[in-house]
Write an enzyme that holds these catalytic residues in place. Structure first.
Site, short mmCIF file in Angstrom:
data_model
loop_
_atom_site.label_atom_id
_atom_site.label_comp_id
_atom_site.label_asym_id
_atom_site.label_seq_id
_atom_site.Cartn_x
_atom_site.Cartn_y
_atom_site.Cartn_z
N ASP A 1 40.51 32.63 43.33
CA ASP A 1 40.58 32.13 42.22
C ASP A 1 41.89 32.20 41.73
OD1 ASP A 1 40.18 34.80 42.17
OD2 ASP A 1 38.00 34.71 41.56
N ASP B 1 33.76 35.19 37.48
CA ASP B 1 33.70 34.69 38.56
C ASP B 1 32.33 35.47 39.11
OD1 ASP B 1 33.77 32.96 40.74
OD2 ASP B 1 35.03 34.26 41.84
N ASP C 1 38.21 38.04 42.10
CA ASP C 1 38.82 38.93 42.96
C ASP C 1 40.09 38.62 43.61
OD1 ASP C 1 38.51 36.92 44.50
OD2 ASP C 1 36.90 37.48 45.75
#
Lengths: 74, 701
Positions: free
Chosen positions: B596, B393, B592
């Site tokens: 997500d 990400d 993190d």
């Protein structure tokens, strides 16, 4: 449901696992028994309404193991 | 209960109730003398037997030592006298019987006891195999000693005694190695300071750690450990967090900064308000997670367990067949048939097989924990070593996840530093991430921040403020327009900055534009190294982001990522992962863990990065304590090393436990050698696992 972590000094071999599991699963109120052979430890999930610490301890001893240290897991 | 009675009878209330760690009873610390201190923690006991039980591990080790000495002390002479029957007065077999019988029943008692309990559970274990094997040897020899007319004069006393001696020695060696294998967990537990100094009713009071409550203010002197998780309310210091996060450089802490329990306060006096205590602290969560990792069984381990449960009956059948085959069918000598029978029983104890997986996992996960890499179980280790593609990400993983000031442009006659200083003064105390970025940058540059006389935040536009130097506006073009300031001459500069993915703020002083400040989410220093490392390891690295393609590719290029999936809204991240999986890729998702979570859960393995104090990221199989992307390749490499240890261990265990069975059955293995091999097998597997401790992380600092 509560969970106990019991340190068992002579739970050190894969062949001991079925024996201690069998003995503990006979105690009413015990729901799940998990073992960590490397840590000499057995984790017992139980319903405090049906089983208590002493009974669980006895079941460990009865199967020929030494329950050294019992602690509650949150 | 006691409390109620005490109140009723007006007795002094027992303030200190400790729990007996053995039986779980509550014990009054004040009146009970039964206590012991182990590694800095005092334990209280209800009875003498409980305290004895508690101290038993040490006793157990001593007992094993005595038993090993006893069995060798008698077994070795028995072995020698079997070849050189030089003992006077009594017949040699009677001498051997007298020497060996204590070994059989004192040192060998544990095997009988184990067998008894196994039988009661209608089961058999390693003790059963040893008990059967040695009893056969001892029993037959005893019959031969007393009724030689029927059983002949050949005895196997030395065999039974040396088997017991070697296996007891094996256990003793195992004891030490096991301790070293699991010491990472123990070291974690030892990190917890036993007590804390807190302020209550204006007084400093030292109390046991268990009694610290949320909201208590703890005083931590330089060189001391911070007792629990909390927030700094007073003081400034650098704190060594290595033991928790694996970060070797001490971290500066000031007011409002979070601190983690068990980390060491290095330089200044700190006052910390406790925010998490007991089982909620980061340390407790880590300990739990590491323990849990070892309790949860890896799929490979379940297989081994199933195999082991059929092992003993099969082995007994093989041993008996070997005896019958040799003696009755092939008509060989009794000794050959009998020793093959015993050798099969002894060699086949599948202990090493059972330890092969958990031993490597215990050392591997322990090594991870030491470096701030928490692997939640063998299952994830197994998955992680198969990973082909790593999806990163962008925000918060490759980048810092918060804006930093990237450009300060002075317009008019102020210097750049003055532009920044004014902006920081206005934003001081702001909770807006952009404002915080400006204040942070000004502090880094050592600029002095002046006092704000008036302040007004205009939502969606910016801020208006009054400083000594004059009226200040900071915000976007709309704010300028609304205040009659023409910013059109800056359009080119602003667009150029925006094209780079930066957020632009205009600063105006007394109605004239004085400067432009741009901020962006900057790439972490370690990200490029991490990507290089992953590519070197043959992994495909993919970046996932909600940014537009142009911005995304700029970031990807600068860290060396070739494939970018841009314009992905947070809710679609999981489906992107799914699509990659459908292409046949085994995917690790790194994020993190906040926006997500579904994507982490969808991937074969979710890796949560920089979660700091929040260890319990449910959807992640691996949690990285540090905010350093290099820990991703390290974690994957550690998984690979651990899994290859598991495989080596299984190979050795199979070689010892299974491979030697036919050799023993064919009569090529002396039972004493079989016992030696058996004793070595567990130690070999454990020692081989310990080699994982040498695993090096790929940090360059």
């Amino acid at each position: 449901m509560k969970s106990l972590s019991i340190s068992v000094s002579n739970l050190d071999c894969a062949l001991c696992v079925p024996i201690i599991k069998k003995s503990l699963s006979k105690v009413r109120g015990v729901q799940e028994v998990r073992t960590a052979v490397m840590l000499n430890r057995v984790i017992v999930d139980y319903d405090p309404g049906e089983a208590d610490v002493t009974e669980i301890r006895m079941a460990v001893e009865k199967a020929g193991f030494k329950a050294l240290y019992v602690s509650e897991r949150g | 209960m006691y409390g109620d009675i005490a109140k009723y009878l007006d007795l002094p209330l027992a303030t200190q109730l400790a729990k007996d760690p053995v039986c779980g009873m509550h014990v009054d610390e004040g009146t009970h003398a039964l206590k012991t201190t182990v590694r800095g923690t005092t334990y209280y006991f209800c009875s003498d037997s409980c305290i004895q039980t508690f101290l038993k591990p040490e006793l157990e080790y001593r007992r094993l030592k005595y038993l090993t000495a006893l069995s060798f002390g008698l077994g070795v002479p028995a072995f020698i006298f079997s070849f050189f029957p030089i003992l006077p007065i009594l017949p040699i077999n009677l001498w051997l019987f007298l020497i060996v019988t204590p070994v059989q029943f004192i040192a060998g008692f544990r095997f009988y006891k184990g067998t008894y309990h196994a039988l009661r559970a209608r089961s058999a274990n390693m003790d059963s195999l040893i008990a059967i094997g040695t009893s056969a040897a001892w029993g037959y020899s005893t019959l031969a000693t007393f009724i030689p007319s029927v059983f002949g004069s050949v005895v196997y006393f030395d065999t039974s005694a040396l088997i017991i001696a070697l296996i007891t020695l094996g256990k003793l060696l195992e004891y030490g190695v096991r301790g070293r294998a699991t010491d990472a967990v123990r070291k974690l537990l030892e990190l917890q300071p036993p007590d804390a100094v807190i302020i209550r009713a204006g007084k400093e009071l030292s109390i046991p750690i268990e009694q610290v409550q949320v909201g208590d203010i703890a005083i931590v002197k330089p060189g001391e450990k911070i007792p629990v998780d909390g927030i700094v309310v007073e003081g400034r210091s650098s704190v060594d967090e290595k033991m928790i996060t694996g970060e070797s450089i001490p971290v500066e802490k000031g007011i409002n900064d979070k601190v983690i329990g068990a980390t060491i306060n290095k330089t200044g006096l700190l006052q910390v308000r406790a925010s998490k205590v007991g089982a909620d602290t980061t340390l407790s969560q880590i300990v739990r997670l590491v323990e849990e990792a070892q309790i949860a069984k890896a799929p490979i381990e379940k297989l081994v367990d199933t195999v082991s449960s059929y092992f003993v009956p099969i082995v007994i059948v093989v041993a008996l067949s070997s005896f019958i085959g040799w003696y009755f069918i092939l008509g060989s000598e009794f000794t050959l048939a009998f020793t093959s029978f015993i050798a099969v029983l002894i060699i086949a104890c599948p202990c090493a097989l059972g330890l092969a997986t958990p031993a490597a996992i215990v050392v591997g996960t322990g090594k991870g924990a030491e470096n701030g890499i928490l692997i939640k179980g063998g299952e994830y280790l197994e998955k992680a070593h198969k990973i082909q593609s790593v999806v990163l990400d962008k925000t918060g993983t490759i980048t810092r996840g918060e804006p930093s000031v990237t450009d300060v442009i002075a317009i008019g006659n102020l210097s750049e530093d003055e532009v920044l200083r004014i902006a920081a003064s206005v934003e001081k105390g702001s909770e807006h991430p952009l404002g915080e970025a400006m204040v942070r940058r000004a502090t880094e540059k050592g600029l002095s921040i002046s006092k704000v006389e008036e302040f007004e935040a205009i939502s969606g536009h910016g801020v208006k403020s009054l400083l000594k130097v004059g009226r200040v506006l900071i915000g976007n073009q709309k704010l300028m327009e609304a205040n009659g300031i023409n910013a059109s001459s800056l359009r080119d500069t602003i667009e150029r900055l925006q094209d780079d993915g930066k957020t632009v703020m205009i600063e105006a002083l007394n109605g004239n534009i004085s400067g432009i400040i741009a901020a962006a989410d900057v790439i972490k220093d370690s990200s490029k190294d991490a990507v290089d490392e992953m590519k070197r390891a043959g992994l495909e690295v993919i970046m996932l982001t909600g940014d537009n393609t142009r911005t995304a590719e700029a970031v990807a290029r600068s860290v060396g990522i070739d494939s970018v999936i841009a314009n992905v809204i947070p809710s679609e991240k999981a489906s992107v992962v799914k699509r990659l999986q459908r292409e046949g890729k085994i995917v690790a998702m790194v994020g993190d863990g906040i926006n997500d979570a579904p994507a982490l859960a969808q991937a074969e393995i979710g890796i949560a990065i920089g979660s700091g104090t929040d260890v319990a990221v449910e959807t992640a199989g691996i949690v990285l304590m540090k905010d350093d992307l290099r820990d991703v390749p390290t974690a994957i490499k550690l998984s690979k090393s651990t899994m290859s240890k598991v495989k080596q261990n299984l190979f050795w265990a199979f070689a010892y436990n299974v491979g030697l069975i036919p050799i023993a059955a064919l009569g090529f293995l002396d039972p004493i050698l079989a016992a030696g091999a058996m004793a070595l097998s567990s130690v070999t597997v454990l020692s081989n696992s310990l080699l994982l401790k040498r695993f090096k992380t790929m940090r360059k600092d």
